[in-house]
Design a protein around this motif. Structure first.
Motif: not given
Lengths: 287, 165
Positions: A42, B22, B43-44, A1-3, A44, B62-63, B24
């Motif tokens: 993340k 971007r 990842e959330t 999950m890459i923005p 998108r 991760c945020t 992280l």
């Protein structure tokens, strides 16, 4: 999950931040605590090309009392509000609410400004700010203006705030000394948004309720100020029949979605339960 | 998009690197610095496996973008043991009380415990449970993690008392 990629800016002043937004228009977003925006990036679901981080603008952080008002800078974090002596003494419902938001790590980052400006109906602070009768202070290229929390929210993620504006602070009148308060939130687990939640602040005098305000979280696509339910309690001793009436009036304004948190009918009923419990506890706490 | 130079202090050492906006923080720590203690779990922002200490706050790395951590002071689980390899009291607690099974959540649990005990050196079991509520463990059922935190609190408090005497 890459923005998606973006240019990152970290201005030192509000003027500079407002100018950056004016220059980049729709392609720019402000970054506060980032705990709503970064997850969306993340996934998108958001892909700003220019990200303006507000963290170095010192004037956006802090909690102060100004006469009968409390002023909280937009970049003040949930954990700073939880630790604030001023808020614990003058307006403890903020601490009670903030402690029900997400988890400790998220509360170190998440800000009041981000929570109220994002327009996410799941967020807890918007209804609380409606309950407190708060005013949002917005800064744009043409100067600053103020919008009442009770008229700020238009739909999910749509607010009165214009592109290019930054929410800089929240101001509200200090609740009267001896007021009763409660924020009651039903959620499935730590970190979840509310299935339904209710904020209540009330004041009693000689056994009668002299003022009350009730607001609801996550039972419509905006926070809801429950005017009729609030009015029903004023001038009464908050007896059982009046509480029933206020609960019914509050349930009547809900329009929740049916989703993983339950069918709409259930969430409406739970909003009523939260209102009932919050009134009860606020009544017990009132002096 | 242009790359940016970032500089921060990680486990007492000043580090720098070139990152995209971007990138992280968790990726910067793991891939640029080779610090694979902080884990990528959900990842959330839910599981807390990526928790590190940043300027006196527990954060989920991760945020956060690495660029947000510019000039900050970060501790990861790699920075907890003494230079001679002696485990930190929290690490010792997790070992002694069997506070882990698969170990995936442990670096995050340890870093969160580190900050929790700085803020509340003698927490009740309930305060421990709320304090680690942003860290998920799918093995232990948390019972032994709570014991491990209690062990660490006791040991750290004894050390503080001895130092004061």
């Amino acid at each position: 999950m890459i923005p998606g990629d973006f240019e990152y800016y970290r201005p030192n002043s509000l003027d500079e931040a407002v100018k950056l937004l004016a220059t980049h228009g729709d392609d720019a977003r402000v970054l506060a605590g980032g705990h709503s925006l970064i997850p969306m990036m993340k996934l998108r679901l958001a892909a700003p090309e220019h990200l303006v981080d507000l963290r170095d603008i010192a004037s956006l952080t802090g909690i102060s009392e100004d006469g009968g008002n409390i002023l909280i800078g937009a970049m003040t974090t949930q954990s700073e509000m939880i630790a604030s002596k001023v808020l614990s003494e003058s307006c403890p419902i903020i601490r009670e609410t903030a402690l029900l938001i997400a988890d400790p790590q998220v509360r170190y980052c998440g800000t009041l400004g981000g929570n109220v400006a994002n327009g996410d109906p799941g967020n807890d602070m918007p209804a609380l700010m409606q309950c407190l009768g708060a005013t949002y202070i917005l800064q744009g290229p043409d100067g600053s203006r103020e919008v009442a929390a009770r008229s700020f929210y238009e739909a999910a993620y749509f607010t009165e705030m214009n592109d290019g504006e930054i929410l800089t602070a929240v101001r509200f009148p200090k609740p009267t000394a001896g007021h009763g308060y409660a924020y009651k939130k039903l959620k499935r687990k730590v970190g979840d948004y509310a299935t339904a939640a209710a904020a209540v602040i009330l004041s009693m005098k000689d056994g009668n309720c002299v003022s009350v305000s009730i607001a609801l979280t996550n039972v419509a696509d905006t926070p809801l100020y429950a005017q009729a339910a609030s009015d029903a309690l004023v001038g009464t001793a908050i007896d059982a029949a009046t509480v029933d009436q206020a609960v019914a009036l509050a349930e009547g304004i809900t329009e929740p979605a049916s989703d993983g948190r339950g069918p709409a009918e259930y969430r409406t009923k739970m909003a009523g339960v939260m209102v009932r419990r919050a009134i009860q506890e606020a009544r017990e706490r009132a002096q | 998009m242009s790359k940016q130079q970032v500089k921060m202090t990680v486990n007492g050492t000043e580090v720098s690197g070139e990152v995209e906006g971007r990138t992280l923080l968790i990726h910067f720590l793991r891939e640029n610095l080779g610090l694979t203690g902080p884990h990528i779990g959900c990842e959330t922002s839910h599981c807390g496996a990526c928790t590190v200490d940043l300027d006196g706050r527990s954060v989920k790395s991760c945020t956060l973008f690495a660029v947000q951590a510019q000039d900050s002071d970060i501790t990861t689980v790699e920075g907890m043991a003494a230079a001679d390899g002696t485990l930190h009291a929290i690490q010792e607690g997790f070992m002694q009380e069997h506070g882990l099974q698969c170990g995936f959540c442990t670096p995050g649990m340890i870093m969160r415990t580190h900050r929790l005990l700085q803020e509340n050196p003698d927490p009740t079991d309930e305060e421990i449970r709320w304090g680690i509520s942003g860290n998920l463990c799918r093995c232990t059922g948390y019972q032994n993690i709570v014991k491990a935190v209690r062990y660490a609190a006791k040991k750290l408090n004894e050390t503080t008392r001895e130092a004061a005497e």
